[in-house]
Design an enzyme around this catalytic site. Structure first.
Site, PDB file in Angstrom:
ATOM      1  N   SER A  43      21.477 -32.696  -7.364  1.00 47.18           N
ATOM      2  CA  SER A  43      21.582 -31.253  -7.174  1.00 47.18           C
ATOM      3  C   SER A  43      22.971 -30.769  -6.784  1.00 47.18           C
ATOM      4  CB  SER A  43      20.582 -30.787  -6.116  1.00 47.18           C
ATOM      5  OG  SER A  43      20.834 -31.411  -4.870  1.00 47.18           O
ATOM      6  N   HIS A  49      15.573 -30.686 -10.715  1.00 47.82           N
ATOM      7  CA  HIS A  49      16.636 -30.041 -11.488  1.00 47.82           C
ATOM      8  C   HIS A  49      16.696 -30.539 -12.934  1.00 47.82           C
ATOM      9  CE1 HIS A  49      18.459 -27.975  -8.014  1.00 47.82           C
ATOM     10  NE2 HIS A  49      18.053 -29.030  -7.332  1.00 47.82           N
ATOM     11  N   LYS A  59      12.717 -23.718  -9.672  1.00 47.42           N
ATOM     12  CA  LYS A  59      13.897 -23.735 -10.537  1.00 47.42           C
ATOM     13  C   LYS A  59      13.509 -23.176 -11.914  1.00 47.42           C
ATOM     14  CE  LYS A  59      15.397 -26.500  -7.145  1.00 47.42           C
ATOM     15  NZ  LYS A  59      14.594 -26.852  -5.952  1.00 47.42           N
TER      16      LYS A  59
END
Length: 396
Positions: free
Chosen positions: A185, A213, A244
């Protein structure tokens, strides 16, 4: 000793006060309005380069309508845990579709991504077991290991020689779980899964990949790191978040049915937390559908990210080993990082300064991240601002 004495002695809090007094404090800034790629703060419009909204789905009509419809049908909250009154038909539908999407037997959704790692890891790692983590793994992975009754050992970031040393040092009779981020990240680099899988097989370790991610970013239709490398059948547990690419809030794990069933009945952060709200669940479901219906979003995301990465490199910024839509700009000096952030902010770009302890000492950076909905014009403007700010602060 007074319990609160430590507060007065905390150096980083003193520095925060200084930054507030100087008008350069970069945290907890309230957004007055957001359209995804642009936000308004203190009446000023800025290009947002600090969001994990990779596919730009927080403003997608289908996702918003699904959340609104769920509130009308189910209300605003389940007001209970999944064990009791908190399981909705929506939760089960989301779990089934996630398992199908990730080519796994079963999935389980948690109320947050942080709780997902806390509950999963602490449930699996018991006395005599060993969790083996990358030194740049997310804090929730580290905390999940600390909550477990087992041991945690760490290896140097993406260093396969060091991982093998750690694995070789583990007792043969210990249960072993290697846990890595798929996409890291902060650095924006990818875990070398093919090499990790080989080492796990050699030393009899199970493998868990945190794809917070990666889902929506890597792999066919955004199926994540394991799919990206063609190793879905070699990764035992895939973890992801809805905050996300899914444009919602919550988290999930996916794996073999018996493993998921075990975690469902032993993960304390799952058992003793209220379930995902109807709106969040429905939004995640709709986002999953959009991922599969509109793969061109991922293509455009990579186009934007690659252009920005090349642009920053050509200007002379240090972006490390980033190869994803997360692009760090290493400045290393804490205060210079804050001054660079403020200059960018004043010129019209919002990004995230990351300071110790979020990164190691002398590794302060600006974390930028990109969306499928960014336009070429916004990227042109952002690069102009980075060049101007970088030269003024003396970064380039």
């Amino acid at each position: 000793m007074d319990l609160f004495d430590k507060i007065k002695k905390a150096e980083y809090l003193q520095e925060a006060r200084i930054a507030i007094d100087q008008g350069i404090y970069p945290f907890f800034l309230p957004l007055e309005e957001t359209e995804g790629t642009e936000v308004i703060i203190n009446g000023r419009r800025l290009i947002m380069l600090g969001s994990n909204n990779y596919l730009g789905l927080t403003t997608h009509p289908k996702v918003k309508e699904a959340a609104i419809k769920a509130i009308k049908e189910y209300g605003t909250s389940c007001t209970g845990s999944r064990f009791m009154n908190g399981t909705l038909k929506l939760h089960k539908e989301l779990e089934e579709k996630l398992a199908e999407f990730l080519h796994k037997e079963a999935a389980l959704v948690f109320s947050t991504g942080y709780q997902t790692n806390l509950g999963t890891i602490s449930a699996l790692i018991g006395k005599g077991d060993i969790a083996i983590t990358d030194k740049e793994d997310h804090a929730s992975i580290i905390d999940g290991c600390r909550l477990s009754q087992g041991e945690m050992r760490r290896f140097k970031h993406n260093d396969m020689e060091d991982l093998e040393k750690v694995l070789a040092s583990c007792p043969d009779n210990a249960g072993k779980l290697v846990i890595v981020d798929g996409v890291f990240s902060m650095a924006g680099d990818i875990a070398p899964l093919p090499e990790i899988v080989k080492l796990c097989e050699k030393y009899g370790a199970r493998l868990m990949v945190d794809d917070a991610h990666s889902i929506g970013v890597l792999g066919d239709h955004g199926r994540g790191t394991a799919n990206h490398f063609g190793l879905e059948d070699k990764v035992d547990i895939i973890m992801g978040t809805f905050s996300k690419s899914f444009a919602s809030l919550g988290g999930f794990i996916a794996g073999d049915e018996e493993v998921i069933f075990y975690i469902q009945h032993t993960a304390r952060s799952f058992i003793f937390s209220a379930s995902m709200s109807p709106a969040n669940t429905a939004a995640a479901l709709a986002a999953l559908e959009v991922m599969q219906e509109e793969p061109e979003r991922i293509d455009h995301l990579w186009k934007i990210a690659n252009r920005m990465r090349e642009g920053l490199k050509s200007l002379g910024f240090d972006i490390g080993n980033s190869c994803t839509p997360i692009i760090p700009i290493y400045i290393r000096d804490r205060w210079k990082t804050i001054y660079m952030w403020k200059e960018l902010f004043d010129l019209g770009v919002y990004c995230n300064p990351v300071l110790p302890p979020g990164v190691p000492p002398n590794q302060s950076l600006l974390r930028t991240s990109y969306m499928a909905t960014h336009t070429e014009e916004q990227i042109d403007r952002a690069l102009e601002i980075f060049e101007k700010a970088g030269k003024k602060v003396g970064i380039i």
